[in-house]
Design a protein around this motif. Structure first.
Motif, short mmCIF file in Angstrom:
data_model
loop_
_atom_site.label_atom_id
_atom_site.label_comp_id
_atom_site.label_asym_id
_atom_site.label_seq_id
_atom_site.Cartn_x
_atom_site.Cartn_y
_atom_site.Cartn_z
N LEU A 76 -24.36 49.23 46.03
CA LEU A 76 -25.68 48.61 45.94
C LEU A 76 -25.58 47.14 45.55
O LEU A 76 -24.81 46.78 44.65
N VAL A 77 -26.34 46.30 46.23
CA VAL A 77 -26.62 44.96 45.71
C VAL A 77 -27.85 45.13 44.83
O VAL A 77 -28.94 45.45 45.32
N ALA A 78 -27.67 44.97 43.54
CA ALA A 78 -28.76 45.24 42.59
C ALA A 78 -28.41 44.60 41.26
O ALA A 78 -27.30 44.13 41.05
N SER A 79 -29.38 44.64 40.35
CA SER A 79 -29.23 44.00 39.04
C SER A 79 -29.21 45.05 37.93
O SER A 79 -29.96 46.03 37.97
N MET A 80 -28.35 44.83 36.94
CA MET A 80 -28.31 45.70 35.77
C MET A 80 -29.64 45.66 35.02
O MET A 80 -30.02 46.62 34.35
#
Length: 274
Positions: free
Chosen positions: A132-136
């Motif tokens: 996934l390209v995503a943010s914590m």
């Protein structure tokens, strides 16, 4: 699959060649095998995270085996916890993620990074993981859906960790110990500030407690200029120094101390009842 929509937080399900929620938000599966769940309104820049050059430097350095003992012990500690579901945050080019996946072959594995360049490369190497390209800061995962979060030199959003971890699950953190890369820092800076390697424990929220901690250290020869360049490029030190000091560091072979600590930080809180 425990993914949720990054826009409305509704569950995501497979649809055509991607994912979609009941509110008709859809996300295509990239040809490399990852999903981009970082909406443009959640980005702080047009292309956040490490660029292609930084990702390649890290890939070369890690694939050369310089940090193999770190990854091996991380995988062993993860296997001891035997999670059914896990997430690698700030996964970068996927070196540590691959070790985790090999150690946890029956578990459901996720990995994310805000750098599309990093995830694009890692997804091709380990297709058994959901990339996934995503943010914590906004994990696209359902609440109480994970048993282990791995953090390798990555910041942790404890509010999100508390939300997605089940009771008894935890964060397996790999971070620098006091003498990590000390010789490199001495070459780069006139004054080296002492690093407090347990300061992250001061930020633990209620419901989290340190259950296990250990350290690992060894000497690493940096005999080739390429290894020295790659190490410098993959650390924050690389863009803090001027060109003259940088060239001095790269000119001659030297050894560095690799010193890290592993913490298993457990979520002991009980989920709220409706």
């Amino acid at each position: 699959m425990s993914l949720i929509c990054p826009i409305c937080q509704a569950p995501l399900t497979s649809a055509d060649n991607g994912l979609a929620c009941a509110n008709r938000h859809s996300f295509d599966r990239a040809r490399q095998g990852y999903y981009n769940l970082l909406p443009v309104q959640h980005k702080k820049s047009l292309d956040p995270g490490d660029n292609a050059a930084m990702v390649e430097a890290r890939r070369r350095f890690l694939d050369a085996g310089h940090y193999a003992p770190l990854a091996r012990r991380l995988a062993e500690l993860a296997a001891e916890r035997a999670p059914h579901s896990w997430l690698d945050i700030g996964c970068g080019e996927g070196y540590y993620t691959g070790q985790l996946a090999a150690a946890l072959p029956e578990a459901e594995g996720y990995a994310l990074d805000i750098s599309r360049e990093a995830v694009k490369r890692s997804a091709k190497r380990h297709p058994q993981v959901t990339w996934l390209v995503a943010s914590m800061a906004r994990l696209p995962l359902e609440s109480a859906s994970l048993e282990l979060i791995a953090s390798v030199f990555s910041p942790i959003d404890w509010n999100e960790a508390a939300r997605v971890l089940r009771t008894g699950g935890g964060v397996l953190r790999l971070g620098p110990a006091r003498d990590h890369l000390l010789e490199l820092r001495e070459k780069l800076y006139d004054e080296v500030r002492e690093y407090q390697d347990d300061k992250h424990l001061n930020d633990l929220p209620a419901g989290f407690s340190l259950a296990h901690s250990e350290q690992l250290s060894f000497r690493l020869p940096l005999d080739s200029r390429q290894a020295r360049e790659d190490l410098l490029s993959m650390t924050p030190h690389g863009w803090r120094v001027n060109a003259e000091r940088r060239e001095q560091v790269l000119a001659e072979a030297f050894e560095v101390t690799v010193a890290v600590r592993y913490d298993w930080i457990v979520n002991t809180s009980t989920p709220a009842q409706d």
